[in-house]
Every structure is written in structure tokens, then in C-alpha cells.
Design a protein around this motif. Structure first.
Motif, PDB file in Angstrom:
ATOM      1  N   ARG A 129       0.722  -1.203   0.196  1.00  0.00           N
ATOM      2  CA  ARG A 129       0.030  -0.016  -0.123  1.00  0.00           C
ATOM      3  C   ARG A 129       0.742   1.440   0.105  1.00  0.00           C
ATOM      4  O   ARG A 129       2.031   1.080   0.574  1.00  0.00           O
ATOM      5  N   ASP A 130       0.516   2.396  -0.646  1.00  0.00           N
ATOM      6  CA  ASP A 130       1.144   3.485  -0.544  1.00  0.00           C
ATOM      7  C   ASP A 130       1.512   4.289   0.585  1.00  0.00           C
ATOM      8  O   ASP A 130       1.052   3.850   1.621  1.00  0.00           O
ATOM      9  N   ARG A 131       2.368   5.296   0.551  1.00  0.00           N
ATOM     10  CA  ARG A 131       3.084   5.890   1.741  1.00  0.00           C
ATOM     11  C   ARG A 131       1.952   6.122   2.742  1.00  0.00           C
ATOM     12  O   ARG A 131       1.964   5.961   4.064  1.00  0.00           O
ATOM     13  N   PHE A 132       0.870   6.883   2.177  1.00  0.00           N
ATOM     14  CA  PHE A 132      -0.065   7.703   3.307  1.00  0.00           C
ATOM     15  C   PHE A 132      -1.288   7.013   3.173  1.00  0.00           C
ATOM     16  O   PHE A 132      -2.437   7.280   3.793  1.00  0.00           O
ATOM     17  N   GLY A 133      -1.278   5.660   2.425  1.00  0.00           N
ATOM     18  CA  GLY A 133      -2.593   4.906   2.466  1.00  0.00           C
ATOM     19  C   GLY A 133      -3.816   5.434   1.712  1.00  0.00           C
ATOM     20  O   GLY A 133      -4.871   5.570   2.055  1.00  0.00           O
ATOM     21  N   VAL A 134      -3.538   6.197   0.288  1.00  0.00           N
ATOM     22  CA  VAL A 134      -4.557   6.839  -0.286  1.00  0.00           C
ATOM     23  C   VAL A 134      -5.276   5.669  -0.808  1.00  0.00           C
ATOM     24  O   VAL A 134      -6.612   5.975  -0.821  1.00  0.00           O
ATOM     25  N   LYS A 135      -4.941   4.724  -1.380  1.00  0.00           N
ATOM     26  CA  LYS A 135      -5.612   3.676  -1.890  1.00  0.00           C
ATOM     27  C   LYS A 135      -5.896   2.535  -0.721  1.00  0.00           C
ATOM     28  O   LYS A 135      -4.904   2.133  -0.104  1.00  0.00           O
ATOM     29  N   PRO A 136      -6.809   2.061  -0.665  1.00  0.00           N
ATOM     30  CA  PRO A 136      -7.326   0.876   0.370  1.00  0.00           C
ATOM     31  C   PRO A 136      -6.938  -0.307  -0.005  1.00  0.00           C
ATOM     32  O   PRO A 136      -6.874  -0.874  -1.226  1.00  0.00           O
ATOM     33  N   PHE A 137      -6.680  -1.303   1.250  1.00  0.00           N
ATOM     34  CA  PHE A 137      -6.424  -2.689   1.146  1.00  0.00           C
ATOM     35  C   PHE A 137      -6.809  -3.201   2.300  1.00  0.00           C
ATOM     36  O   PHE A 137      -6.570  -3.251   3.522  1.00  0.00           O
ATOM     37  N   TYR A 138      -7.993  -4.009   2.323  1.00  0.00           N
ATOM     38  CA  TYR A 138      -8.567  -4.739   3.249  1.00  0.00           C
ATOM     39  C   TYR A 138      -8.615  -6.359   3.096  1.00  0.00           C
ATOM     40  O   TYR A 138      -8.392  -6.743   2.075  1.00  0.00           O
ATOM     41  N   TYR A 139      -8.409  -6.973   4.308  1.00  0.00           N
ATOM     42  CA  TYR A 139      -8.118  -8.391   4.175  1.00  0.00           C
ATOM     43  C   TYR A 139      -8.850  -9.229   5.334  1.00  0.00           C
ATOM     44  O   TYR A 139      -8.820  -8.608   6.599  1.00  0.00           O
ATOM     45  N   TYR A 140      -9.030 -10.413   5.211  1.00  0.00           N
ATOM     46  CA  TYR A 140      -9.421 -11.444   6.161  1.00  0.00           C
ATOM     47  C   TYR A 140      -8.636 -12.664   5.899  1.00  0.00           C
ATOM     48  O   TYR A 140      -8.273 -13.044   4.926  1.00  0.00           O
ATOM     49  N   HIS A 141      -8.592 -13.379   7.185  1.00  0.00           N
ATOM     50  CA  HIS A 141      -7.435 -14.382   7.042  1.00  0.00           C
ATOM     51  C   HIS A 141      -7.912 -15.403   8.356  1.00  0.00           C
ATOM     52  O   HIS A 141      -8.162 -14.845   9.368  1.00  0.00           O
ATOM     53  N   ASP A 142      -7.995 -16.653   7.854  1.00  0.00           N
ATOM     54  CA  ASP A 142      -8.559 -17.772   8.677  1.00  0.00           C
ATOM     55  C   ASP A 142      -7.507 -18.857   8.159  1.00  0.00           C
ATOM     56  O   ASP A 142      -6.458 -18.711   7.537  1.00  0.00           O
ATOM     57  N   GLU A 143      -7.548 -20.190   8.872  1.00  0.00           N
ATOM     58  CA  GLU A 143      -6.874 -21.249   8.376  1.00  0.00           C
ATOM     59  C   GLU A 143      -6.941 -21.523   7.126  1.00  0.00           C
ATOM     60  O   GLU A 143      -5.772 -22.124   6.753  1.00  0.00           O
ATOM     61  N   GLU A 144      -7.942 -21.283   6.724  1.00  0.00           N
ATOM     62  CA  GLU A 144      -8.468 -21.841   5.257  1.00  0.00           C
ATOM     63  C   GLU A 144      -8.142 -20.671   4.131  1.00  0.00           C
ATOM     64  O   GLU A 144      -8.271 -21.400   2.945  1.00  0.00           O
ATOM     65  N   ASN A 145      -8.375 -19.514   4.472  1.00  0.00           N
ATOM     66  CA  ASN A 145      -8.408 -18.510   3.415  1.00  0.00           C
ATOM     67  C   ASN A 145      -7.847 -17.382   3.866  1.00  0.00           C
ATOM     68  O   ASN A 145      -7.770 -16.914   4.884  1.00  0.00           O
ATOM     69  N   PHE A 146      -7.314 -16.587   2.744  1.00  0.00           N
ATOM     70  CA  PHE A 146      -7.033 -15.022   2.725  1.00  0.00           C
ATOM     71  C   PHE A 146      -7.732 -14.452   1.535  1.00  0.00           C
ATOM     72  O   PHE A 146      -7.645 -14.799   0.611  1.00  0.00           O
ATOM     73  N   ILE A 147      -8.471 -13.605   2.221  1.00  0.00           N
ATOM     74  CA  ILE A 147      -9.420 -12.683   0.972  1.00  0.00           C
ATOM     75  C   ILE A 147      -9.171 -11.244   1.227  1.00  0.00           C
ATOM     76  O   ILE A 147      -8.891 -10.747   2.232  1.00  0.00           O
ATOM     77  N   PHE A 148      -8.853 -10.564   0.304  1.00  0.00           N
ATOM     78  CA  PHE A 148      -8.476  -9.174   0.135  1.00  0.00           C
ATOM     79  C   PHE A 148      -9.263  -8.544  -0.963  1.00  0.00           C
ATOM     80  O   PHE A 148      -9.720  -8.955  -1.805  1.00  0.00           O
ATOM     81  N   ALA A 149      -9.677  -7.192  -0.505  1.00  0.00           N
ATOM     82  CA  ALA A 149     -10.170  -6.385  -1.615  1.00  0.00           C
ATOM     83  C   ALA A 149     -10.098  -4.851  -1.227  1.00  0.00           C
ATOM     84  O   ALA A 149      -9.596  -4.335  -0.290  1.00  0.00           O
ATOM     85  N   SER A 150     -10.539  -4.046  -2.293  1.00  0.00           N
ATOM     86  CA  SER A 150     -10.185  -2.449  -2.074  1.00  0.00           C
ATOM     87  C   SER A 150     -11.506  -2.026  -1.124  1.00  0.00           C
ATOM     88  O   SER A 150     -11.185  -1.042  -0.432  1.00  0.00           O
ATOM     89  N   GLU A 151     -12.453  -2.822  -0.829  1.00  0.00           N
ATOM     90  CA  GLU A 151     -13.508  -2.481  -0.036  1.00  0.00           C
ATOM     91  C   GLU A 151     -14.147  -3.573   0.916  1.00  0.00           C
ATOM     92  O   GLU A 151     -14.164  -4.481   0.459  1.00  0.00           O
ATOM     93  N   ILE A 152     -14.737  -3.095   2.126  1.00  0.00           N
ATOM     94  CA  ILE A 152     -15.072  -4.271   3.096  1.00  0.00           C
ATOM     95  C   ILE A 152     -16.269  -4.725   2.433  1.00  0.00           C
ATOM     96  O   ILE A 152     -16.385  -5.961   2.580  1.00  0.00           O
ATOM     97  N   LYS A 153     -17.029  -3.984   1.640  1.00  0.00           N
ATOM     98  CA  LYS A 153     -18.290  -5.072   1.285  1.00  0.00           C
ATOM     99  C   LYS A 153     -17.868  -6.079   0.444  1.00  0.00           C
ATOM    100  O   LYS A 153     -18.683  -7.044   0.304  1.00  0.00           O
TER     101      LYS A 153
END
Length: 572
Positions: A136-160
């Protein structure tokens, strides 16, 4: 500017990645594509800004390479980097910054991040080693969200997009902090349990189920060094050096294959942005946009009109009325996913929507000057406030929260890496409070209209330089942004600008009068939902009556209730 999404693990399939790209449709629909292989699915929603050709679509993979890329943002110095990479023997098949990012990563690895001047969130997947690297860029202008458990890593630009695949509850501790202290969370938090953010200036590595997060942008060490370099600089030297950086930042952010416009208010920052844009050859074809509410107590329109009269700039005035706030809030609360900044944010959303309807895809805005140049009033006193113009009275009403819920609230404490109190406050606002939440609000409202928002004053070179200057060049005669005002006078002594004001809209009055039904509906919604166990609803009703009867020093608490009522708890 785009939307990215990805699944590594058991949930990786066509159906799930399609759910995610559909949820991000507003972030870009010029091309929506997916890449699926084994237990990996990557998605990309494209808003075409640079190199509009199909070959620049994503997910992006070069022939004979194991790396697959999804990327959101802009690398503004991509032309310079492209030329450097060509000198090193790299070949290009597109004119896009996407391919430059890709080739830079292949050439320099993680070290490529330091070379980028831009806003970005991206993820590389290696089909051979089965590892993910995201940054992610220096000040976090662009978003990066993620979810992680034992079976999956899921990421996206928005929570929805992530919530399309998992069930998660509200983060009650963060919600309590928001209602008690106005905190929108620390760098890694979101308002939903188990959904995290990658902080700005950090990267994340994933291999199998192991996650490693590291900081790649060290603002503190960079500015400590620069503070020493600039301690004896003269005002004239500082002005000339900063002006060179300003011109270069604007030049880089005008790189686009689609129309560009910009927003204006009546302050110093907008005046400077107007002056810089007006120096460009294409200035007569570039349109400015501003909002107003027809309330002279708050509108900055008179100052804006004075400014554009001097420069002959085309101006579009966008009127926001109380009548449209309710419907726009219904839409924007879904876009934001989390609580946001009230009526001013709604006004900006209407401005971006108006610009998009006129075919403008790239928008320049003046965010970042107050934090870099010490422009807020609380920088000059002993206050720990993060709210411009706030009195000593708390804007939050903790008496409306039940004791067990309020007990979860913990006043945020922020790092103080500098020996100087002013620098620590500026650092807090840049990385933990003001800028982080403003960037989130602005990213969502611009993308809601499928437009790209660029912040030329948040060029890291400008921020580092202004931040590191001696205090006397920031604050003089009880006024912030001293040298910046001097710089503005070099461009135009005639540009008018309004004094710094904490309020831009009649939110306080509207909530008590025109929007009172909206407030009452929010309170009813809280009472009928699972949120009711968190509130003392009798106190909630009492505070609302006090507000209606004239206790309106602040409307923060009222807007908090409206925002929280939309956070998605099922009704009983």
C-alpha cells in the motif's frame, strides 16, 4: 483507479470472485476480469485512465513470468521509470503504468516501492512459489482490506466485497472508541471483527498460512534527517525549493488520457491549487467545481468566486440542499461501509457526481496542506484535540452508552517519535487521524461516481519538506501555514482566500430542523436493532431533545448516531 479483489484458499472459485467484482462495480466497469487457478482467484474492476487499450487490462501477467498482478491506483512517475527500465533491457507491450509497476517489481523486487511516486494498493501472486506480496502507498491513499483464517486469505479494495464471502460482527471496541472519543480506529483496524487494513507504507507477504507484515516507508527517519538538513535554511531558499516540488507534483498528476478537473474551496490550499493549474497551457479548458448550501454563515462561495474572477477559470457551482441529504446518505452509507464525516462528505459526493456527468474522470483536490504546514488552530496550543475550532466541551455524549459497552472504550494513544510536540501532533494527524479518515471518505465518494481523485499536495516529497521546516516557517503571528501563504503571494497577490473555518455546511442547523425526521428515524432504528443493547435509549432521547432545544455547540454526536444506525445489525 480501480477495484482489486482476491481469494487464496478453499473459497477461491468463479462464483465467489464474481460476487466480489460485482460488489466493486462502482470502482471501475471499463473492464471487469478474473484470473482463477487452483485455489487462487483474482479479480479486477478497471477504470481506464492511462493507456485505455485492452492490453492494459488486469489481472496482468507477462509471458513466461510466474507473477500475476492486480493493482489499484496510479504510479505518477511511470514514464521516468519506464525509460529507466528500458535502459536496463526491459521490453514493454503497453503504455500503461500497470506494466511499469509489473516490470519494476520483476527488476527490483520489494525495493521498487521506494521508487514509486503515486497512490497504490496492489497484490502479486506467484504461480510457482505460491506466495502473495501486497503493498500500500505511503499515506494509504488507496485502500487494502483483508480477512485471514486457517483456510482462506481474502482481500479487496472495500469491506463490502469481503463481507460477500464471510459473516462478521461489528468491532464493538472500535465502535465504543468512535462514540466515546471520535476515533475511526488504528492503522490496521476496521469497524468489523476479523477484517483488517494493511496500513499505509506497509507490505504484506503470505506463504501457505504464514503472514508477515513490514513497514517499507519510514517517514520518521526520513524527516529526522531532513530536519537537520533544513535547520539553517533561509525563507527564500525554502520557498524556491518547495515551489519546484509543487510544479513537479502538479505536472505528474496531470498525466492522464481522460479529462481532468479540480475542486475549490475558499482557503489557502485551494487558492494555491488554482494558481498552479492556471499556469498550465491548457488552463482555459480545465473546469473548477465547488459546493454551496445557500447559507452565508458557512458558504465559501463568495471567496471562490473572487478567486476565479481573477484567473478567468470556468466554475461550476454545485448546490446541496437539506432535502436531498437523506437519500444521498442512504446511498453513501452503503458505499462507505463504515461511519463517515457527515454533510460535508455528502456535499463532496455530489460534486464528484456532477463532474462525472460532465465526462471528467480525474479530479485534483487540495488535501494535505494543513497537516504538513501546521494549519489547524490546535497546533498552537496545549490541546490534544483533533478537531479544528473545537471548544473545551466534549463533542461526544458518552452518557447515552450503557456502562458495559462504554467500558470497552479505550482512549487512543498515538506514537510520539519526535522531540517536538508540534511535530508529534502533525505526525498523528498525517498517519493516524485526520488524513487517514479523510482519504477513506474521499476514496469512497470519488469511486461512487467512478472518478479518480488525485491529491497533489500529498506528494511525499512535499509533505516531508514542509513537515521538516523550522517551526517559524510554519507558524508566525499566531497563524499557521506562514511560508505557504508567502509562496501563494508569489503566484498571485490578488488571489482572495477565506480564513480557516471549522464548519463548511449548516449541518448543526439542518439536523435540528430540516433533517430532524432523519435523526428520529436513526434513533428508532437503533432502538429496534441489536444496537439497542449498547445504548441507554432514554438518555439518547433526552440528548436529542436537548439538541432540538438549542444545545448545539456540536453536532458530532448526532451524526454519530445516524452513521451507527446504518452499520447493518439485523432488526429484532
Amino acid at each position: 483507479m480501480c477495484g482489486i479483489s482476491g481469494i487464496i484458499g478453499q473459497k477461491a472459485n468463479k462464483e465467489n470472485i464474481t460476487k466480489m467484482t460485482k460488489a466493486l462495480y462502482h470502482r471501475g466497469n471499463d473492464a471487469i476480469q478474473q484470473w482463477i487457478e487452483d485455489d487462487v482467484a483474482l479479480g479486477h474492476n478497471r477504470l481506464s485512465i492511462i493507456d485505455l487499450q485492452e492490453a492494459s487490462n488486469q489481472p496482468f501477467q507477462k509471458e513466461n513470468s510466474h507473477w500475476v498482478l492486480v493493482y489499484n491506483g496510479e504510479i505518477y512517475n511511470y514514464i521516468e521509470l519506464r525509460n529507466e527500465l528500458i535502459q536496463k533491457g526491459c521490453t514493454f507491450t503497453t503504455q500503461s503504468d500497470t506494466e511499469v509497476l509489473y516490470q519494476a517489481f520483476l527488476q527490483w523486487g520489494e525495493a521498487c516501492l521506494e521508487r514509486f511516486n503515486g497512490m497504490f494498493a496492489f497484490a502479486f501472486w506467484n504461480t510457482e512459489t505460491k506466495e502473495l506480496l501486497a503493498a500500500r502507498d505511503r499515506f494509504g491513499v488507496k485502500p487494502f482490506y483483508y480477512y485471514h483464517d486457517e483456510e482462506n486469505f481474502i482481500f479487496a479494495s472495500e469491506i463490502k466485497a469481503i463481507r460477500k464471502l464471510i459473516k462478521t460482527n461489528l468491532n464493538e471496541k472500535l465502535l465504543a472508541n468512535y462514540l466515546a472519543f471520535g476515533s475511526y480506529g488504528m492503522l490496521q483496524e476496521s469497524f468489523f471483527e476479523e477484517i483488517n487494513q494493511l496500513p499505509g507504507g506497509h507490505f504484506i507477504k503470505l506463504k501457505k498460512s504464514d503472514i508477515e507484515i513490514k513497514q517499507w516507508y519510514d517517514f520518521v527517519s526520513r524527516t529526522n534527517k531532513k530536519i537537520l538538513e533544513l535547520q539553517y535554511i533561509t525563507e527564500n531558499e525554502a520557498k524556491e525549493a518547495y515551489k519546484l516540488l509543487l510544479h513537479d507534483s502538479i505536472q505528474l498528476r496531470f498525466r492522464s488520457d481522460v479529462p481532468v478537473g479540480f475542486t475549490l474551496s475558499g482557503g489557502v490550499d485551494s487558492s494555491l491549487l488554482l494558481a498552479l493549474v492556471n499556469q498550465r497551457e491548457e488552463a482555459k479548458d480545465i473546469k473548477a467545481f465547488t459546493f454551496y448550501t445557500n447559507d452565508e454563515r458557512y458558504d465559501e462561495l463568495p471567496w471562490v468566486e473572487q478567486m476565479v474572477t481573477k484567473t478567468k477559470t470556468q466554475l461550476e457551482k454545485v448546490l446541496l440542499t437539506a432535502d436531498e441529504v437523506k437519500e444521498r446518505h442512504q446511498q453513501l452509507s452503503k458505499i462507505q461501509d463504515e461511519p463517515y464525516g457527515g454533510v460535508p462528505t455528502i456535499a463532496y459526493a455530489k460534486v464528484f457526481e456532477t463532474m462525472a456527468k460532465q465526462g471528467i474522470k480525474v479530479i485534483l483536490d487540495g488535501q494535505g496542506m494543513d497537516e504538513a504546514w501546521a494549519g489547524y488552530d490546535y497546533y498552537q496550543n496545549n490541546s490534544n484535540s483533533t478537531i479544528q475550532g473545537q471548544t473545551n466541551a466534549s463533542p461526544f455524549k458518552t452518557n447515552v452508552l450503557v456502562e458495559s459497552f462504554l467500558a470497552k472504550a479505550e482512549k487512543p494513544t498515538y506514537p510520539k517519535p519526535f522531540d517536538d510536540d508540534l511535530l508529534n501532533k502533525q505526525y498523528r494527524d498525517l498517519f493516524y487521524t485526520k488524513i487517514t479518515r479523510a482519504l477513506r471518505f474521499n476514496d469512497r465518494v470519488s469511486m461512487a461516481s467512478t472518478t479518480e481523485l488525485r491529491e497533489p499536495f500529498l506528494d511525499y516529497r512535499l509533505v516531508e519538506y514542509a513537515f521538516s521546516l523550522p517551526t517559524k516557517m510554519k507558524i508566525r503571528n499566531n497563524q499557521g501555514k506562514y511560508l505557504l501563504r508567502e509562496i501563494l503571494s508569489d503566484y498571485s497577490k490578488n488571489l482572495a482566500f477565506a480564513p480557516k473555518r471549522p464548519l463548511q455546511t449548516p449541518q448543526r442547523e439542518w439536523l435540528a430542523e430540516d433533517l430532524s425526521a432523519m435523526v428520529e428515524n436513526a434513533i428508532i432504528s437503533i432502538k429496534k436493532s441489536n444496537l439497542a443493547v449498547l445504548f441507554d435509549t432514554q438518555q439518547l432521547q433526552k440528548e436529542w431533545k436537548k439538541y432540538q432545544q438549542g444545545e448545539q455547540d456540536s453536532s458530532f454526536h448526532i451524526w454519530q448516531w445516524i452513521s451507527v444506525s446504518k452499520l447493518g445489525f439485523n432488526e429484532k
